[in-house]
Design a protein around this motif. Structure first.
Motif, PDB file in Angstrom:
ATOM      1  N   HIS A 255       0.820  -1.212   0.000  1.00 53.38           N
ATOM      2  CA  HIS A 255       0.000   0.000   0.000  1.00 53.38           C
ATOM      3  C   HIS A 255       0.854   1.262   0.000  1.00 53.38           C
ATOM      4  O   HIS A 255       0.427   2.305  -0.507  1.00 53.38           O
ATOM      5  CB  HIS A 255      -0.933  -0.007   1.211  1.00 53.38           C
ATOM      6  N   LYS A 268      -9.038  -2.454  -0.908  1.00 52.02           N
ATOM      7  CA  LYS A 268      -8.755  -1.039  -0.678  1.00 52.02           C
ATOM      8  C   LYS A 268      -8.099  -0.431  -1.912  1.00 52.02           C
ATOM      9  O   LYS A 268      -7.183  -1.017  -2.494  1.00 52.02           O
ATOM     10  CB  LYS A 268      -7.830  -0.848   0.525  1.00 52.02           C
ATOM     11  N   SER A 269      -8.530   0.752  -2.311  1.00 54.90           N
ATOM     12  CA  SER A 269      -7.876   1.489  -3.388  1.00 54.90           C
ATOM     13  C   SER A 269      -6.493   1.927  -2.925  1.00 54.90           C
ATOM     14  O   SER A 269      -6.364   2.642  -1.924  1.00 54.90           O
ATOM     15  CB  SER A 269      -8.704   2.721  -3.774  1.00 54.90           C
ATOM     16  N   GLU A 272      -6.247   5.721  -2.851  1.00 53.87           N
ATOM     17  CA  GLU A 272      -6.919   6.354  -1.712  1.00 53.87           C
ATOM     18  C   GLU A 272      -6.148   6.140  -0.417  1.00 53.87           C
ATOM     19  O   GLU A 272      -6.060   7.046   0.428  1.00 53.87           O
ATOM     20  CB  GLU A 272      -8.351   5.824  -1.584  1.00 53.87           C
ATOM     21  N   VAL A 273      -5.592   4.945  -0.227  1.00 54.56           N
ATOM     22  CA  VAL A 273      -4.799   4.693   0.981  1.00 54.56           C
ATOM     23  C   VAL A 273      -3.603   5.626   1.022  1.00 54.56           C
ATOM     24  O   VAL A 273      -3.280   6.209   2.074  1.00 54.56           O
ATOM     25  CB  VAL A 273      -4.343   3.222   1.031  1.00 54.56           C
ATOM     26  N   MET A 440      -5.041   3.251   6.780  1.00 56.72           N
ATOM     27  CA  MET A 440      -5.648   2.111   6.105  1.00 56.72           C
ATOM     28  C   MET A 440      -6.984   1.725   6.721  1.00 56.72           C
ATOM     29  O   MET A 440      -7.593   0.719   6.332  1.00 56.72           O
ATOM     30  CB  MET A 440      -4.685   0.925   6.143  1.00 56.72           C
TER      31      MET A 440
END
Length: 482
Positions: A255, A268-269, A272-273, A440
């Motif tokens: 991430h 999770k994008s 975006e994270v 996150m």
């Protein structure tokens, strides 16, 4: 040779990327496209193995996918409706064609091709045992250990042989295995390395990241679960869970840096994270400044998040050229220094006289940060503050990431203030490990953390047999020399 990628040379190197497909005409062509999308995970070598129902076909080459797998004379022989592929960055074994994957072997039960993303932390011990039993290795890659374990297994069923082999290894792996019986995808019991599953019409696809599905128009189905083994063949798709169920520990650095920002990791994008990380960083380490400037390209999403949360304008204070290769010329020493600006150059008209906040994803050896800060000062920046979108990297990774030995990690040798002085910044701050988890949408359990964050905390989720044996040998050597 002049390296024209000075900022990227001090990054943690991505592990590898894998892509496989079952049930598609011209399967190798889809694999080549998928590997293009995963090129960021490994740029040293690429390979594809296909199966046409009777014969296996393999082509491997040093360098990028483009230029090696975009010619008809290369792709036409890779016939068949199933294929697997690999892009490599060397984490074990030297950078050479013999270590390029997929690795292939003819066994008693037929052909066996394997592509791995990860690293086996007991590979050297297993290799010594296999050598004593008579195994003859053709590469220095830890992936070949799996081939020999399969070949020497006492089980008769191919899937049982593979499971038997994997029960003997430690560490992190996502594997694609191609045999005459079908395509097998599996992920280590802790899920340290990523692997996703998708569909394109009737074809089934596996890839290291969702972006590789996007590029061929496939739809994402789900992640391959930690410890899951999936077999796809003419009989359909079957899932097995032959390993003891463990609490997952997926790599947190996927991430932070490894995955492409347009991928979806564990629902999770990634983009975006990374923006959330920047926002959290702005709250933990605020600073008065005129502009937020990302270190291209990996620092961009976090810089956007920092800017939006702090209200400090986001600007491109460093301009990157995307039209320069990794190497350019063999110049004299004085020209070599000037070549740094071929790929990255300060936007002097913007930077001059301003207070700048530089956002980068990590500090490894620190050589990159020294160059960046000096570039801003040479461009006339009034103040240069540095904010890092990950905690200090104080420990080496042994799970498929090429990390310098601990003695070469800046954060393992210096405190934050010493690091600030070393890179010549006006201030330096890292996001906390708690802040990273918050970004996150999670909280870190200090007793049983939800992710592999060992590069920050030293909390390794598996045994490190080879490392322990090496350290023991060094200790004995030191004692003997006294």
């Amino acid at each position: 040779m002049l390296t024209t990628n000075p900022f990227d040379d001090d990054k943690l190197r991505e592990e590898c990327g894998i892509f496989g497909i079952w049930g598609a005409d011209n399967a190798a062509s889809f694999v080549a496209l998928g590997l293009h999308a995963l090129q960021h995970r490994g740029q040293e070598a690429a390979g594809i193995t296909s199966f046409d129902g009777k014969h296996f076909h393999t082509h491997k080459a040093m360098g990028h996918v483009a230029g090696n797998f975009d010619r008809d004379k290369v792709m036409r022989p890779l016939a068949g409706s199933t294929a697997i592929g690999h892009v490599r960055y060397a984490t074990t074994g030297e950078s050479s064609l013999r270590n390029a994957q997929p690795l292939f072997a003819e066994m008693a039960e037929g052909g066996f091709a394997v592509a791995q993303n990860g690293n086996l932390s007991n590979a050297m011990k297993l290799r010594r045992t296999l050598n004593r039993r008579g195994s003859i290795f053709q590469s220095t890659s830890d992936t070949e250990v799996i081939i020999h374990l399969v070949a020497t297994s006492s089980f008769s069923n191919r899937l049982d042989q593979l499971t038997d082999a994997l029960k003997q290894v430690e560490g992190a792996y996502s594997l694609l295995v191609l045999t005459e019986d079908g395509l097998v995808a599996c992920r280590d019991p802790l899920g340290i390395r990523p692997l996703v599953m998708g569909k394109l019409g009737e074809a089934t696809i596996f890839a290291s990241e969702t972006v590789a599905l996007d590029v061929i128009g496939a739809r994402y189905l789900r992640d391959v679960e930690p410890g899951e083994v999936i077999l796809v063949n003419d009989g359909g798709t079957r899932s097995f869970r032959p390993f003891e169920k463990l609490a997952p520990r997926p790599c947190i650095f996927e991430h932070v840096y490894f995955s492409r920002p347009d991928s979806i990791a564990e629902g999770k994008s990634v983009y975006e994270v990374r923006k959330n990380i920047g926002a959290e960083l702005s709250r933990e380490a605020p600073v008065e400044a005129d502009y937020v400037v990302p270190v291209p390209d990996s620092g961009v999403p976090a810089a956007i998040g920092f800017s939006q949360a702090s209200g400090i304008p986001f600007e491109l204070g460093i301009i990157r050229s995307h039209y320069v290769g990794r190497t350019f010329i063999q110049p004299s020493q004085e020209v070599r220094h000037l070549g740094v600006k071929l790929k990255h150059n300060a936007n002097s008209a913007l930077v001059a006289g301003k207070r700048i906040v530089l956002i980068d994803d990590s500090i490894v050896r620190g050589t990159t940060s020294v160059k960046i800060v000096q570039m801003m000062r040479d461009a006339g920046a009034k103040e240069v503050h540095m904010r890092i979108a990950s905690p200090p990297t104080r420990h080496s990774c042994f799970y498929g990431v090429d990390t310098p030995e601990r003695a070469k990690l800046l954060a393992a040798q210096m405190g934050i203030e010493q690091m600030r002085d070393y890179i010549n910044a006006d201030s330096l701050a890292f996001i906390s490990i708690e802040g990273l988890y918050r970004a996150m949408g999670e909280e870190r359990d200090g007793v049983k953390p939800q992710r592999c964050d060992a590069c920050f905390t030293g909390d390794y989720p598996t045994q490190l047999t080879d490392v322990a044996e090496k350290e023991a040998a060094v200790s004995l050597s030191l004692v003997a020399s006294r």
